[in-house]
Design a protein around this motif. Structure first.
Motif, PDB file in Angstrom:
ATOM      1  N   GLU A  60      76.730  59.073  89.471  1.00 25.89           N
ATOM      2  CA  GLU A  60      76.826  59.848  88.235  1.00 25.89           C
ATOM      3  C   GLU A  60      78.238  60.370  87.970  1.00 25.89           C
ATOM      4  N   ASN A  61      78.902  60.870  88.991  1.00 22.87           N
ATOM      5  CA  ASN A  61      80.174  61.563  88.787  1.00 22.87           C
ATOM      6  C   ASN A  61      81.374  60.612  88.867  1.00 22.87           C
ATOM      7  N   VAL A  62      81.257  59.491  88.170  1.00 21.24           N
ATOM      8  CA  VAL A  62      82.362  58.533  88.109  1.00 21.24           C
ATOM      9  C   VAL A  62      82.490  58.046  86.677  1.00 21.24           C
TER      10      VAL A  62
ATOM     11  N   HIS B 121      87.113  43.030  82.032  1.00 18.83           N
ATOM     12  CA  HIS B 121      86.915  43.363  83.439  1.00 18.83           C
ATOM     13  C   HIS B 121      86.596  44.860  83.553  1.00 18.83           C
ATOM     14  N   TYR B 122      85.616  45.185  84.373  1.00 16.44           N
ATOM     15  CA  TYR B 122      85.263  46.592  84.533  1.00 16.44           C
ATOM     16  C   TYR B 122      85.356  46.995  86.000  1.00 16.44           C
ATOM     17  N   ASN B 123      85.648  48.276  86.210  1.00 17.02           N
ATOM     18  CA  ASN B 123      85.705  48.830  87.572  1.00 17.02           C
ATOM     19  C   ASN B 123      85.420  50.321  87.521  1.00 17.02           C
ATOM     20  N   ILE B 124      85.071  50.864  88.660  1.00 13.55           N
ATOM     21  CA  ILE B 124      84.764  52.292  88.787  1.00 13.55           C
ATOM     22  C   ILE B 124      86.054  53.057  89.073  1.00 13.55           C
ATOM     23  N   VAL B 125      86.232  54.202  88.406  1.00 14.01           N
ATOM     24  CA  VAL B 125      87.364  55.081  88.691  1.00 14.01           C
ATOM     25  C   VAL B 125      86.844  56.507  88.848  1.00 14.01           C
ATOM     26  N   MET B 126      87.490  57.252  89.732  1.00  9.78           N
ATOM     27  CA  MET B 126      87.149  58.659  89.893  1.00  9.78           C
ATOM     28  C   MET B 126      87.871  59.459  88.813  1.00  9.78           C
ATOM     29  N   PRO B 127      87.249  60.491  88.259  1.00  8.93           N
ATOM     30  CA  PRO B 127      87.870  61.253  87.167  1.00  8.93           C
ATOM     31  C   PRO B 127      89.271  61.750  87.481  1.00  8.93           C
ATOM     32  N   GLN B 128      89.528  62.215  88.718  1.00 10.80           N
ATOM     33  CA  GLN B 128      90.844  62.767  89.025  1.00 10.80           C
ATOM     34  C   GLN B 128      91.896  61.699  89.277  1.00 10.80           C
ATOM     35  N   PHE B 129      91.472  60.424  89.364  1.00 10.05           N
ATOM     36  CA  PHE B 129      92.434  59.373  89.648  1.00 10.05           C
ATOM     37  C   PHE B 129      92.525  58.344  88.540  1.00 10.05           C
ATOM     38  N   THR B 130      92.055  58.668  87.336  1.00  6.79           N
ATOM     39  CA  THR B 130      92.106  57.698  86.257  1.00  6.79           C
ATOM     40  C   THR B 130      93.527  57.503  85.782  1.00  6.79           C
ATOM     41  N   GLU B 131      93.807  56.302  85.282  1.00  5.89           N
ATOM     42  CA  GLU B 131      95.131  56.024  84.744  1.00  5.89           C
ATOM     43  C   GLU B 131      95.283  56.692  83.396  1.00  5.89           C
TER      44      GLU B 131
ATOM     45  N   ILE C 230      88.311  53.988  78.888  1.00  5.44           N
ATOM     46  CA  ILE C 230      87.636  54.709  79.972  1.00  5.44           C
ATOM     47  C   ILE C 230      86.484  55.512  79.382  1.00  5.44           C
ATOM     48  N   SER C 231      85.340  55.413  80.002  1.00  8.35           N
ATOM     49  CA  SER C 231      84.169  56.144  79.536  1.00  8.35           C
ATOM     50  C   SER C 231      84.329  57.640  79.775  1.00  8.35           C
ATOM     51  N   LYS C 232      83.563  58.423  79.023  1.00 11.35           N
ATOM     52  CA  LYS C 232      83.546  59.871  79.232  1.00 11.35           C
ATOM     53  C   LYS C 232      82.610  60.251  80.376  1.00 11.35           C
ATOM     54  N   GLY C 233      81.623  59.410  80.622  1.00 10.47           N
ATOM     55  CA  GLY C 233      80.677  59.660  81.714  1.00 10.47           C
ATOM     56  C   GLY C 233      80.514  58.396  82.536  1.00 10.47           C
ATOM     57  N   ASN C 234      79.309  58.181  83.036  1.00 11.34           N
ATOM     58  CA  ASN C 234      79.089  57.028  83.911  1.00 11.34           C
ATOM     59  C   ASN C 234      78.474  55.845  83.169  1.00 11.34           C
ATOM     60  N   GLN C 235      78.558  55.861  81.802  1.00  8.18           N
ATOM     61  CA  GLN C 235      78.027  54.754  81.024  1.00  8.18           C
ATOM     62  C   GLN C 235      79.005  54.385  79.908  1.00  8.18           C
ATOM     63  N   ILE C 236      78.935  53.125  79.477  1.00 11.26           N
ATOM     64  CA  ILE C 236      79.717  52.680  78.325  1.00 11.26           C
ATOM     65  C   ILE C 236      79.017  51.452  77.754  1.00 11.26           C
ATOM     66  N   ARG C 237      79.077  51.284  76.435  1.00 12.82           N
ATOM     67  CA  ARG C 237      78.383  50.182  75.772  1.00 12.82           C
ATOM     68  C   ARG C 237      79.397  49.263  75.088  1.00 12.82           C
ATOM     69  N   ILE C 238      79.131  47.953  75.150  1.00 13.69           N
ATOM     70  CA  ILE C 238      79.997  46.942  74.539  1.00 13.69           C
ATOM     71  C   ILE C 238      79.140  46.059  73.645  1.00 13.69           C
ATOM     72  N   ARG C 239      79.632  45.772  72.445  1.00 15.64           N
ATOM     73  CA  ARG C 239      78.882  44.943  71.501  1.00 15.64           C
ATOM     74  C   ARG C 239      79.787  43.843  70.961  1.00 15.64           C
ATOM     75  N   PHE C 240      79.268  42.623  70.954  1.00 13.51           N
ATOM     76  CA  PHE C 240      80.000  41.479  70.411  1.00 13.51           C
ATOM     77  C   PHE C 240      79.207  40.897  69.243  1.00 13.51           C
ATOM     78  N   VAL C 241      79.882  40.678  68.121  1.00 10.22           N
ATOM     79  CA  VAL C 241      79.246  40.146  66.917  1.00 10.22           C
ATOM     80  C   VAL C 241      80.056  38.959  66.416  1.00 10.22           C
ATOM     81  N   SER C 242      79.380  37.858  66.109  1.00 11.27           N
ATOM     82  CA  SER C 242      80.019  36.742  65.418  1.00 11.27           C
ATOM     83  C   SER C 242      79.147  36.348  64.226  1.00 11.27           C
ATOM     84  N   ASP C 243      79.775  36.053  63.091  1.00 13.60           N
ATOM     85  CA  ASP C 243      79.004  35.663  61.915  1.00 13.60           C
ATOM     86  C   ASP C 243      78.803  34.150  61.908  1.00 13.60           C
ATOM     87  N   GLU C 244      78.312  33.617  60.798  1.00 14.06           N
ATOM     88  CA  GLU C 244      77.984  32.196  60.748  1.00 14.06           C
ATOM     89  C   GLU C 244      79.162  31.310  60.375  1.00 14.06           C
ATOM     90  N   TYR C 245      80.352  31.900  60.212  1.00 18.19           N
ATOM     91  CA  TYR C 245      81.515  31.114  59.815  1.00 18.19           C
ATOM     92  C   TYR C 245      82.658  31.268  60.814  1.00 18.19           C
TER      93      TYR C 245
END
Length: 345
Positions: free
Chosen positions: A82-84, A159-169, A134-149
């Motif tokens: 949770e705390n990441v 690419h995703y990875n876990i970071v600790m709040p005090q060590f985020t870039e 960087i997410s605000k909490g321990n979740q993040i959502r990604i959506r990809f949309v392509s139309d018919e043309y």
């Protein structure tokens, strides 16, 4: 005897048929599963949940080749702890259908903060690679949309990875470009920067060094002036005691003030947004006046100039006019205790 042979032969013949039927059913299920998009959920109302405990990646179908048309894929990344936080880094190979009027209308990938539904960014085209998110909490959502043309290549890979709040870039306070933010939100974004260089990088990513040099070119405007409060000489101990009471009672003290609020300039952004000024503070326990209640008020007020960065929207076009300017703020140099309801002289 013949009847007994037929009875024994019947299960042997039925066995392969049942086995073939089971094998066919299993094969059908596997084909259906393989037919589904394994890298997301082809349904705008559903999402593929990925538990994140180590590094990984998601990408558009067929990456790094042309992605299919008419798709909606949604991923929700959920950290196992949770705390990441979750950090997203876009692969340098990035290319979707170009925007129209600088707006990603057709094919795009967007990142959303699930906790409040905020869209952290939406990207398309192939001009620049999106920055880290960087997410605000321990979740993040990604959506990809392509139309018919007009599908494009190579699509995207995140690419995703876990970071600790005090060590985020360090990331920009806002992933949206300055021109896309209302002035009040832009003011909040500007205030979050800790250095002038980072601020100018955010405002002008393509020419920030030139803008930084332009700010410090000599100008004819009056520069801000430093000021020093003098100290009185003290001779005897009694005078010292009295002076200490004065110093720690009703005296000018450091207060931080918002420049926009002080100047009532909601049409302009200043950096830094707050400055220290001298304002009267303390109490009046030893008030010499014959009244029920005393208050500490300024008896000498001056205007002092402070040099800051000023950002003003350009008239008729996108962008901000940047300049160093002096702002005059009120400083209280002397304070007195007076009866409440009266003002200082």
């Amino acid at each position: 005897m013949l009847l007994l042979g037929l009875l024994l032969l019947t299960p042997a013949l039925a066995g392969p048929r049942l086995g073939a039927r089971a094998e066919s059913s299993l094969s059908s299920k596997l084909q259906q599963a393989s037919g589904k998009e394994q890298n997301g959920v082809q349904d705008p109302q559903h999402e593929r949940i990925i538990t994140v405990s180590t590094n990984g990646s998601i990408h558009s179908p067929r990456f790094p080749h042309t992605y299919p048309r008419n798709m909606v894929l949604v991923w929700r990344l959920v950290a196992a702890e949770e705390n990441v936080w979750i950090q997203l880094t876009f692969d340098e190979r990035f290319g979707l259908e170009d925007p129209e009027d600088d707006i990603c209308k057709y094919d795009f990938v967007e990142v959303e903060e699930p906790s409040d539904g905020t869209i952290l960014g939406r990207w398309c085209g192939s001009g620049t690679v999106p920055g880290k998110q960087i997410s605000k909490g321990n979740q993040i959502r990604i959506r990809f949309v392509s139309d018919e043309y007009f599908p494009s290549e190579p699509g995207f890979c995140i690419h995703y990875n876990i970071v600790m709040p005090q060590f985020t870039e360090t990331v920009s306070p806002s992933v949206l470009p300055p021109s896309a933010l209302p002035l009040d939100l832009l003011n909040n974004a500007v205030t979050a920067f800790s250095t002038l260089e980072d601020l100018i990088r955010y405002l002008e990513p393509d020419r920030w060094q030139l803008d930084l040099e332009d700010l410090y070119r000599p100008t004819w405007q009056l520069l801000g002036k430093a000021f020093v409060f003098g100290r009185k000489s003290r001779v005897v101990d009694l005078n010292l005691l009295k002076e200490e009471v004065r110093l720690y009672s009703c005296t000018p003290r450091n207060f931080s003030v918002s420049i926009r609020e002080e100047l009532k300039r909601t049409d302009t952004i200043f950096w830094p947004g707050c400055l220290l000024v001298k304002r009267c503070g303390g109490n009046c326990a030893c008030c010499l006046h014959n009244c029920n209640e005393c208050q500490c008020v300024p008896s000498k007020v001056t205007k002092k100039y402070h040099e800051v960065l000023q950002l003003r929207p350009k008239s008729g076009v996108r962008g901000l006019h940047k300049s160093l300017t002096d702002v005059a703020l009120e400083h209280h140099e002397e304070c007195d205790c007076v009866c409440r309801g009266h003002t200082g002289g």
